[in-house]
Design an enzyme around this catalytic site. Structure first.
Site, PDB file in Angstrom:
ATOM      1  CG  LEU A 219       9.387 -35.652  -2.202  1.00 39.21           C
ATOM      2  CD1 LEU A 219       8.280 -36.263  -1.202  1.00 39.21           C
ATOM      3  CD2 LEU A 219      10.612 -36.516  -2.034  1.00 39.21           C
TER       4      LEU A 219
ATOM      5  CE1 TYR B 249      12.269 -30.812   2.522  1.00 37.00           C
ATOM      6  CE2 TYR B 249      10.289 -31.046   4.014  1.00 37.00           C
ATOM      7  CZ  TYR B 249      10.676 -30.773   2.657  1.00 37.00           C
ATOM      8  OH  TYR B 249       9.810 -30.592   1.802  1.00 37.00           O
TER       9      TYR B 249
ATOM     10  CE  LYS C 212       9.733 -34.464   2.834  1.00 35.80           C
ATOM     11  NZ  LYS C 212       8.741 -33.897   1.887  1.00 35.80           N
TER      12      LYS C 212
END
Lengths: 277, 277
Positions: free
Chosen positions: A200, A31, A144
């Site tokens: 991330l 996402y 992600k």
């Protein structure tokens, strides 16, 4: 609310996700959350590049075309009358009878997107509170994915403590927030965890690193310890929704003076100026 | 195919999962796979107890009632004419606008169940092949959640290598398989990883431990190393679908003689006899 689903825009209620969608059975999907400022997408091309990378890392193909997705999101922004908000985009591997390994032949990925209003969090100006929580997530958080239970449980700990964010650590090393990256300032130098598989690589993180460099502030992308976090002169977090949020308190203990520091103010204001452009 | 969904049985095509189901957005849900033998559920009460534990660990409430679920599954078994198969049950936290922390008020959990035929894998009799893969999953795999990407990627590695299962290791320690528990025999003693947060405490694992004890075979629940795995006299894996599957080869290297060993045969046959009862 109207949403984008596999090529068309329709009411949320009319989207039927199959129980056999691998997003539902395995969290087998990725996402992006993209900021909307003044009805326009912010740093969209970076988000599309990261989405493409996440999909490649999981061998989910074919990738949805960014151009078509962006057009659909712009239509949603217009239809829903969003000024400041977020666009959420999710791509899963698609539907197939349940087996762990990738289905063969590969199903067609399912693509979802929606927009919603999202005000600028107050903590950006007042300073935020954090709690320190062990990082128990898997070891590929650079992708992600929607395998987010570790993040969910950490954020829940923060919420139960009345804090804005959970700062995560693996052993002695501070990795990132439950939904943000973490920066500290010590002796005029900014430290943040390098973009390995342990964090991330946030788009706001990247933009902030560029802003710091442009401002001539020394930055080192190097893992730092929990001890260094406690001893920091300043702490802030970055994310698409939190922008640059000063952290003035961790586990109810003030960081340095407990006030928003000068480097934090500088980078926060520089980021807000970049957004305004 | 007909499935159970939140209190009623309907065609799969009529189940509409919302894009806002937290199972879809966060993998915020848990599941069980229960074996069906001769049209009856095997060890169902142990699966219901584990499902309840998983839900409690994630504060997902209220728990669906096992009795009602079991009745629904028996109806599905009858309708679908399943003799030997599996029942899949998944419970997610439910639907709410997307935020990481648990929604407040809590949504109503969504409950899905379906059944399908599932033949006994051939590897149980012929012996299976495994590959050795680093365990990169999160650190609460004792909760049977649908955050399964680490398992998915490991199983994919096994499939690409033409193997039946991936055996996972964290550093030097063998934890479990991508969807199974691992046992080794060395010098007449059986070793398996203890039921900590590093493994999923399989129902078949529990039953096999009881069978070994009943047979008087010495068993030690203690972590063992990759080196011990390579040096083992025998290796087998257990799971609801794999039952007791001998592993005769890892990374294309035979384990001991490369034949199914005597303790493995004993426990496999004892398990098959328990199933037949």
């Amino acid at each position: 609310m109207r949403v984008y689903w596999n090529g068309s825009i329709k009411p949320l209620e009319d989207v039927r996700i199959s129980p056999l969608d691998r997003g539902y059975l395995f969290g087998d999907g990725v996402y992006e959350v993209i900021r909307i400022y003044g009805g326009r997408l912010f740093a969209a091309e970076r988000h599309w590049a990261r989405l493409a990378r996440s999909l490649r890392e999981l061998s989910i193909a074919p990738e949805p075309e960014a151009e078509g997705l962006e057009q659909a999101i712009m239509t949603l922004i217009h239809e829903e009358g969003i000024h400041d908000g977020i666009a959420y985009v999710q791509v899963t591997r698609g539907e197939a009878p349940r087996t762990h390994a990738f289905p063969n032949p590969a199903p067609w990925p399912n693509v979802l997107a929606y927009v919603q209003p999202y005000p600028r969090p107050e903590a950006i100006m007042r300073g935020g509170r954090a709690v320190l929580v062990p990082d128990i997530r898997w070891h590929r958080v650079d992708i992600k994915t929607v395998n987010l239970l570790g993040n969910v449980l950490a954020k829940q700990r923060a919420q139960e403590a009345g804090a804005d964010e959970a700062i995560l650590h693996r052993g002695e090393i501070v990795t990132e927030g439950s939904a943000s990256n973490v920066f500290i300032v010590r002796g005029g130098i900014v430290f943040t965890h390098p973009a390995t598989t342990a964090i991330l690589n946030g788009i706001t993180r990247q933009l902030v690193l560029e802003l710091l460099q442009a401002q001539g502030v020394p930055v080192v992308e190097r893992p730092f310890t929990v001890e260094a976090l406690w001893a920091a002169d300043e702490v802030w977090i970055t994310s698409t929704t939190a922008e640059v949020t000063p952290i003035v308190e961790i586990d109810r203990v003030p960081i340095a003076s407990g006030r928003i520091g000068p480097v934090t103010s500088l980078v926060r204001d520089a980021f807000m100026a970049a957004v305004a452009r």
